[in-house]
Design a protein around this motif. Structure first.
Motif, PDB file in Angstrom:
ATOM      1  N   ARG A   2     101.761  20.172 116.360  1.00  0.00           N
ATOM      2  CA  ARG A   2     101.138  20.526 117.645  1.00  0.00           C
ATOM      3  C   ARG A   2     100.103  21.617 117.441  1.00  0.00           C
ATOM      4  O   ARG A   2      99.032  21.604 118.023  1.00  0.00           O
ATOM      5  N   ARG A   3     100.469  22.580 116.581  1.00  0.00           N
ATOM      6  CA  ARG A   3      99.548  23.689 116.313  1.00  0.00           C
ATOM      7  C   ARG A   3      98.254  23.178 115.693  1.00  0.00           C
ATOM      8  O   ARG A   3      97.170  23.658 116.006  1.00  0.00           O
ATOM      9  N   PHE A   6      96.124  21.705 118.446  1.00  0.00           N
ATOM     10  CA  PHE A   6      95.552  22.741 119.313  1.00  0.00           C
ATOM     11  C   PHE A   6      94.329  23.371 118.641  1.00  0.00           C
ATOM     12  O   PHE A   6      93.293  23.580 119.274  1.00  0.00           O
ATOM     13  N   VAL A   7      94.486  23.670 117.352  1.00  0.00           N
ATOM     14  CA  VAL A   7      93.376  24.292 116.617  1.00  0.00           C
ATOM     15  C   VAL A   7      92.197  23.322 116.552  1.00  0.00           C
ATOM     16  O   VAL A   7      91.045  23.696 116.833  1.00  0.00           O
ATOM     17  N   ARG A   9      91.448  20.899 118.491  1.00  0.00           N
ATOM     18  CA  ARG A   9      90.841  20.713 119.805  1.00  0.00           C
ATOM     19  C   ARG A   9      89.937  21.884 120.175  1.00  0.00           C
ATOM     20  O   ARG A   9      88.826  21.705 120.673  1.00  0.00           O
ATOM     21  N   GLY A  10      90.431  23.085 119.890  1.00  0.00           N
ATOM     22  CA  GLY A  10      89.642  24.284 120.206  1.00  0.00           C
ATOM     23  C   GLY A  10      88.335  24.318 119.429  1.00  0.00           C
ATOM     24  O   GLY A  10      87.266  24.564 120.000  1.00  0.00           O
ATOM     25  N   VAL A  11      88.418  24.059 118.123  1.00  0.00           N
ATOM     26  CA  VAL A  11      87.215  24.120 117.281  1.00  0.00           C
ATOM     27  C   VAL A  11      86.240  23.009 117.680  1.00  0.00           C
ATOM     28  O   VAL A  11      85.022  23.235 117.767  1.00  0.00           O
ATOM     29  N   TRP A  13      86.004  21.599 120.626  1.00  0.00           N
ATOM     30  CA  TRP A  13      85.423  21.931 121.939  1.00  0.00           C
ATOM     31  C   TRP A  13      84.230  22.870 121.765  1.00  0.00           C
ATOM     32  O   TRP A  13      83.163  22.663 122.360  1.00  0.00           O
ATOM     33  N   ARG A  14      84.406  23.886 120.935  1.00  0.00           N
ATOM     34  CA  ARG A  14      83.311  24.861 120.746  1.00  0.00           C
ATOM     35  C   ARG A  14      82.090  24.173 120.138  1.00  0.00           C
ATOM     36  O   ARG A  14      80.949  24.406 120.558  1.00  0.00           O
ATOM     37  N   LEU A  95      88.242  32.439 113.289  1.00  0.00           N
ATOM     38  CA  LEU A  95      89.006  31.190 113.338  1.00  0.00           C
ATOM     39  C   LEU A  95      90.153  31.231 112.325  1.00  0.00           C
ATOM     40  O   LEU A  95      91.271  30.828 112.628  1.00  0.00           O
ATOM     41  N   THR A  98      92.852  33.452 113.681  1.00  0.00           N
ATOM     42  CA  THR A  98      93.533  33.016 114.901  1.00  0.00           C
ATOM     43  C   THR A  98      94.339  31.741 114.703  1.00  0.00           C
ATOM     44  O   THR A  98      95.407  31.593 115.298  1.00  0.00           O
ATOM     45  N   ALA A  99      93.806  30.841 113.895  1.00  0.00           N
ATOM     46  CA  ALA A  99      94.411  29.509 113.811  1.00  0.00           C
ATOM     47  C   ALA A  99      95.728  29.538 113.047  1.00  0.00           C
ATOM     48  O   ALA A  99      95.740  29.825 111.859  1.00  0.00           O
ATOM     49  N   PRO A 100      96.833  29.238 113.719  1.00  0.00           N
ATOM     50  CA  PRO A 100      98.088  29.176 112.976  1.00  0.00           C
ATOM     51  C   PRO A 100      98.025  28.092 111.881  1.00  0.00           C
ATOM     52  O   PRO A 100      98.441  28.326 110.757  1.00  0.00           O
ATOM     53  N   GLN A 101      97.485  26.922 112.215  1.00  0.00           N
ATOM     54  CA  GLN A 101      97.343  25.848 111.219  1.00  0.00           C
ATOM     55  C   GLN A 101      95.873  25.717 110.854  1.00  0.00           C
ATOM     56  O   GLN A 101      95.088  25.112 111.584  1.00  0.00           O
ATOM     57  N   ARG A 102      95.497  26.250 109.711  1.00  0.00           N
ATOM     58  CA  ARG A 102      94.073  26.338 109.389  1.00  0.00           C
ATOM     59  C   ARG A 102      93.429  24.989 109.070  1.00  0.00           C
ATOM     60  O   ARG A 102      92.219  24.848 109.214  1.00  0.00           O
TER      61      ARG A 102
END
Lengths: 256, 337
Positions: A2-3, A6-7, A9-11, A13-14, A95, A98-102
């Protein structure tokens, strides 16, 4: 897992957001393929009259397939530039911090590259249709061609991410771009492979991009050729380049 | 959180072709504590933070943050910490609110909570008005405040602040101190704060570690560190310069007074500040009038001087062993980047 998503998706999106709100990023990625389409399909249209040029949909469609795949590949390249810029500005460190899963960072950049290409690819397709391109392909063949583009975009984006993460500077741009440029332009882009002669024919005959290009042209012409081989080549390319990008990420992690 | 928030054992970081930036440090930070990591530029503060936040792997030694090993459990460490590093790396194209939303997405916060949390934090750091402006137009202080808000998005239990007030004006600095103190004391957040400002460490930190040339040379509460150095001094400025000798004689009961500018006399109080009242009585009984009287406690600068033989201010310029990274940062700061 899941992590990771999330990462990613965030990257992604930017990446999409910055592409859409910043003309300096969006315009070149659209202008290049449009220029190629106008220059090659328009300026070289007489090639269709050369004996042995056998592509029933016509020269515009013949060039469109190249521009379509070229825009996919360069969509990945432009994403590599963005990654390198993020390292130069320090944002990549944010990034990484912040990113738990790089590994999701690489996936996010690739997602962004794909979204960027969907915009470019759509514009190029509309332009080609407006120019009178004939499309004999059926729905599944068009989906197949789109899938080839998606895979080409991903291979290129992974390559570019890897280089950018290894070098971590905008000066990596030339190194990101050059191999993609060489591989693409050593394929039969202006004329069919059968019309090439000499060393360029020899090189193009073994160039993986040739098989992908021919397969895509075959799909558009409703007479598929070597489609499985093209998918296998791109699938293999993704596996190799994913490994390469992971190594690049590891290098960036080691460097801090 | 059971056990210490941060544990560091024999942590070392060597840079290729460079010195040992961090040279076998040990430290432990309790939950809810503000730990000040004080030292000049190039001492190893930032390198330590980079390792503890999993941005840089250590050469040797081990450390755990929030109970997770920084090398083998990096993902868990990153999920439990927030960090505002020396240079607030922000995306000039994104707005302040978009930064917060992005950070919240990366941390896996659900969408409904993301919006609420972003509003809360924008309010807390005073950026509500500027929330929808691109950060490319933010001032340095606004960027710092946004950076702090970003570090707090996922309500971390441990917060790393790497020289958070460098380049800030006095008002912004004080506001940030208040917020950090509130986070630790009201929300129980552990704060690991690096600084080269003595007053910052003194005002904020429950405990201070002083680092120089990659080694921790002293560690304790600011009060104890200063007490170790010696007793306070009193500076007396006579109301009438002609009474200087008489005042010197009266102060002689406490020690040998030294003369300073404008006729002032300074004497050490061997039994601490409790002797101040006695000193005032002595002067009063002798009928001596003073224009002013100042009690000087030993400062952390005195502690740094005692432990390293150098003053903290200017120590960086003498430091030949600054890592390339820290030298670059220093020169960037000087260029005003």
């Amino acid at each position: 897992m899941r992590r990771f998503w999330f990462v990613a998706r965030g990257v992604a999106w930017r990446s999409i957001h910055n592409t859409l709100v910043s003309p300096a990023i969006l315009v070149p990625s659209i202008a290049f393929p449009l220029f190629f389409l106008a220059a090659f399909a328009g300026g070289l249209s007489k090639i269709a009259q050369v004996p042995d040029f056998n592509y029933p949909p016509g020269y515009t469609a013949f060039q469109f397939v190249f521009v379509f795949l070229q825009s996919a590949a360069f969509g990945g390249v432009f994403t590599g530039f963005a990654v390198a810029r993020d390292f130069d500005s320090g944002f990549a460190r944010r990034l990484l911090l912040t990113a738990p899963q790089r590994s999701g960072i690489v996936a996010g950049y690739c997602g962004g590259a794909l979204a960027r290409w969907f915009v470019t690819g759509s514009v190029v397709t509309i332009a080609a249709l407006l120019a009178g391109m004939h499309v004999p392909a059926d729905g599944s063949e068009l989906v197949g061609m789109l899938a080839l583009g998606i895979l080409a975009n991903t291979v290129s984006a992974l390559w570019a991410c890897g280089v950018a993460m290894f070098l971590r500077t905008e000066q990596a741009g030339a190194l990101i771009q050059m191999p993609v440029f060489v591989v693409i332009f050593l394929a039969p882009i202006y004329v069919p492979l059968s019309l090439l002669t000499g060393w360029i024919h020899s090189v193009a005959s073994v160039n993986p991009a040739t098989f992908v290009l021919e397969a895509a042209r075959g799909l558009l012409a409703n007479s598929p050729v070597d489609v499985l081989l093209a998918f296998a080549l791109l699938g293999g390319g993704i596996a190799v380049m994913a490994f390469w990008a992971r190594r690049g990420l590891a290098s960036a992690e080691r460097a801090g | 959180m059971p056990g210490p928030a941060i544990v560091v054992e024999q942590l070392v970081r060597e840079f290729r072709k460079g010195p040992r930036a961090v040279d076998g440090i040990n430290l432990e930070v309790s939950p809810g504590e503000i730990y000040g990591f004080l030292g000049p530029n190039g001492a190893g503060k930032s390198t330590t933070v980079l390792m503890l936040t999993t941005l840089l792997p250590p050469t040797s030694g081990r450390a755990s943050v929030g109970g997770f090993d920084i090398v083998h459990e990096g993902a868990h460490v990153r999920a439990s910490i927030g960090a505002a590093l020396q240079e607030a790396a922000l995306d000039a194209i994104l707005t302040g609110r978009e930064h917060l939303m992005l950070q919240a997405t990366l941390q896996g916060i659900p969408k409904a909570t993301r919006v609420r949390r972003a509003d809360e934090l924008l309010e807390r750091v005073g950026l509500v008005e500027a929330a929808n402006r691109r950060v490319g137009g933010y001032s340095g202080g606004m960027k710092r405040r946004l950076d702090l808000a970003l570090a707090l998005v996922h309500s971390p239990s441990i917060l790393f602040l790497d020289e958070p007030t460098t380049g800030l004006d006095l008002q912004s600095r004080t506001a940030l101190w208040d917020e950090v103190a509130r986070l630790a004391h009201d929300e129980g957040m552990t704060v690991f704060l690096t600084t080269q400002y003595l007053e910052e460490a003194d005002a904020l930190a429950d405990r201070v570690g002083i680092i120089d040339h990659g080694k921790i040379v002293a560690e304790d509460t600011p009060a104890k560190l200063k007490a170790e150095i010696g007793s306070p001094t009193v500076e007396v400025l006579p109301a009438d310069l002609a009474t200087g000798d008489a005042i010197a004689e009266a102060l002689g009961r406490f020690g040998s007074p030294t003369r300073g500018g404008r006729g002032s006399l300074t004497v050490q109080l061997p039994d601490g500040e409790a002797q101040l009242a006695e000193l005032v009585r002595v002067l009063d009984q002798a009928g001596l009038h003073v224009a002013s009287l100042h009690l000087h406690q030993p400062s952390l600068d005195d502690v740094f001087l005692a432990k390293t033989g150098r003053k903290l201010e200017g120590a960086a310029e003498e430091d030949p062993d600054a890592t390339p990274e820290e030298t670059t940062k220093r020169s960037r700061r000087r260029r005003g980047r």
